[in-house]
Structures are given as C-alpha cells and as structure tokens.
Design a protein around this motif. Structure first.
Motif, PDB file in Angstrom:
ATOM      1  N   UNK A 103       0.809   8.672  -3.673  1.00 16.50           N
ATOM      2  CA  UNK A 103       1.827   7.678  -3.327  1.00 16.50           C
ATOM      3  C   UNK A 103       3.223   8.150  -3.716  1.00 16.50           C
ATOM      4  N   UNK A 104       3.345   8.771  -4.884  1.00 18.04           N
ATOM      5  CA  UNK A 104       4.679   9.166  -5.339  1.00 18.04           C
ATOM      6  C   UNK A 104       5.183  10.434  -4.655  1.00 18.04           C
ATOM      7  N   UNK A 105       4.321  11.410  -4.421  1.00 16.30           N
ATOM      8  CA  UNK A 105       4.762  12.691  -3.865  1.00 16.30           C
ATOM      9  C   UNK A 105       4.766  12.738  -2.340  1.00 16.30           C
ATOM     10  N   UNK A 106       3.761  12.137  -1.702  1.00 11.88           N
ATOM     11  CA  UNK A 106       3.607  12.252  -0.256  1.00 11.88           C
ATOM     12  C   UNK A 106       3.773  10.932   0.484  1.00 11.88           C
ATOM     13  N   UNK A 107       4.007   9.842  -0.232  1.00 17.65           N
ATOM     14  CA  UNK A 107       4.140   8.507   0.362  1.00 17.65           C
ATOM     15  C   UNK A 107       2.880   8.105   1.132  1.00 17.65           C
ATOM     16  N   UNK A 108       1.733   8.532   0.625  1.00 14.01           N
ATOM     17  CA  UNK A 108       0.442   8.152   1.208  1.00 14.01           C
ATOM     18  C   UNK A 108      -0.158   7.084   0.310  1.00 14.01           C
ATOM     19  N   UNK A 109      -0.220   5.862   0.803  1.00  6.65           N
ATOM     20  CA  UNK A 109      -0.801   4.773   0.024  1.00  6.65           C
ATOM     21  C   UNK A 109      -2.299   4.748   0.311  1.00  6.65           C
ATOM     22  N   UNK A 110      -3.071   4.945  -0.749  1.00  8.38           N
ATOM     23  CA  UNK A 110      -4.513   5.056  -0.616  1.00  8.38           C
ATOM     24  C   UNK A 110      -5.163   4.264  -1.746  1.00  8.38           C
ATOM     25  N   UNK A 111      -6.155   3.477  -1.404  1.00  7.28           N
ATOM     26  CA  UNK A 111      -6.871   2.693  -2.412  1.00  7.28           C
ATOM     27  C   UNK A 111      -7.696   3.645  -3.272  1.00  7.28           C
ATOM     28  N   UNK A 112      -7.636   3.463  -4.581  1.00 11.19           N
ATOM     29  CA  UNK A 112      -8.345   4.363  -5.494  1.00 11.19           C
ATOM     30  C   UNK A 112      -9.854   4.314  -5.293  1.00 11.19           C
TER      31      UNK A 112
END
Length: 151
Positions: A103-112
């Motif tokens: 999320x912080x580096x690639x702006x990919x929001x992914x559920x853990x």
C-alpha cells in the motif's frame, strides 16, 4: 404453484431457482417471509436480467484480479527488519506488514487475508508468497527480507 426463490431455502434450493411448491406453503410461509415470489413472466425476466448483471460484474472483477496479479508478479517486496545474530528476526514478518508495504510503496490496497504464507517468516532471505485475488485467480510474488540498516 411455481415460485422463484429470493433467498436460499434449505429444503428447496438456492437463490434464483424456480421451484414448484404447494399453494399453502407459498402463501403462508414463503411469501410473507420474503423468501420467494410468484414465477410470473415479469419476475422471470427480472431474475434473468439480474443474473446477467451479476455475471458481467463477476467477469469484470475477475479481469481486474488478473491484471492485479500480473502487476503483483512484477513488484519487488523488500522488507527491512531488525534481526539478531545469524539472520534470525526479532519476531516474524506478517501478512499485514506485506500488505502495508504494498500500500505504501506501490499504492496496491490488498487485504492481508488474501496473502498466504506457508510458514511464518522468521529469518532473512527470499520467500515465495501466494496471493489469492479471486476464487480462480492467484499469483505468486517474491518477498525479500533484509536486515535493517541502523542509522
């Protein structure tokens, strides 16, 4: 009487199924509880239209998941963690840390919960991690764990 189920009913079937039931069961139990509607031509067309819309939405979500999977395969996840002697970590790398990094580096929001670790990461090195994006779509990505540089 022919009915269309609006919700899953244990003894009859799943949502959207056309069933043949007795008139009393339909009028006294299924209709008042909102579990079914009468199978008129209008209701049958409505159910068919809703099914088409749902299929189109699922196809769009699957395509988006496949595109995200290709993007994840190309990403490099490099986590800097504190470690002791011989490369042993203080604690372990969790799926939350991997999701936060994406999320912080690639702006990919992914559920853990979509990230699957075969075993907890407790040492430095490179690991293969499976990400389940959709029921039929999954990808593998590499997570590299390196020692944190003390400043």
């Amino acid at each position: 009487m022919k009915i269309i189920l609006r919700q899953d009913v244990k003894s009859l079937g799943s949502r959207g199924k056309v069933c043949d039931v007795s008139d009393g069961y339909a009028r006294n139990y299924l209709f008042p509880r909102g579990l079914a509607v009468e199978a008129t031509s209008g209701n049958l067309k409505d159910i068919a239209h809703k099914k088409e819309c749902q299929d189109a939405r699922l196809l769009k979500e699957k395509d988006a998941a496949e595109a995200l999977g290709k993007r994840l395969k190309e990403t490099d996840v490099v986590l800097s963690v504190k470690c002791g002697e011989k490369g042993r970590l203080f604690g372990s790398v969790t799926t939350k840390e991997i999701a936060d990094y994406l999320a912080s580096e690639y702006k990919i929001v992914l559920d853990k919960r979509k990230i699957e670790l075969k075993e907890p990461i407790k040492a430095l090195g490179s690991y293969r991690v499976t990400v389940r994006l959709f029921p039929e779509v999954s990808c593998e990505m590499t997570v590299k764990v390196v020692p944190a540089v003390d400043s």
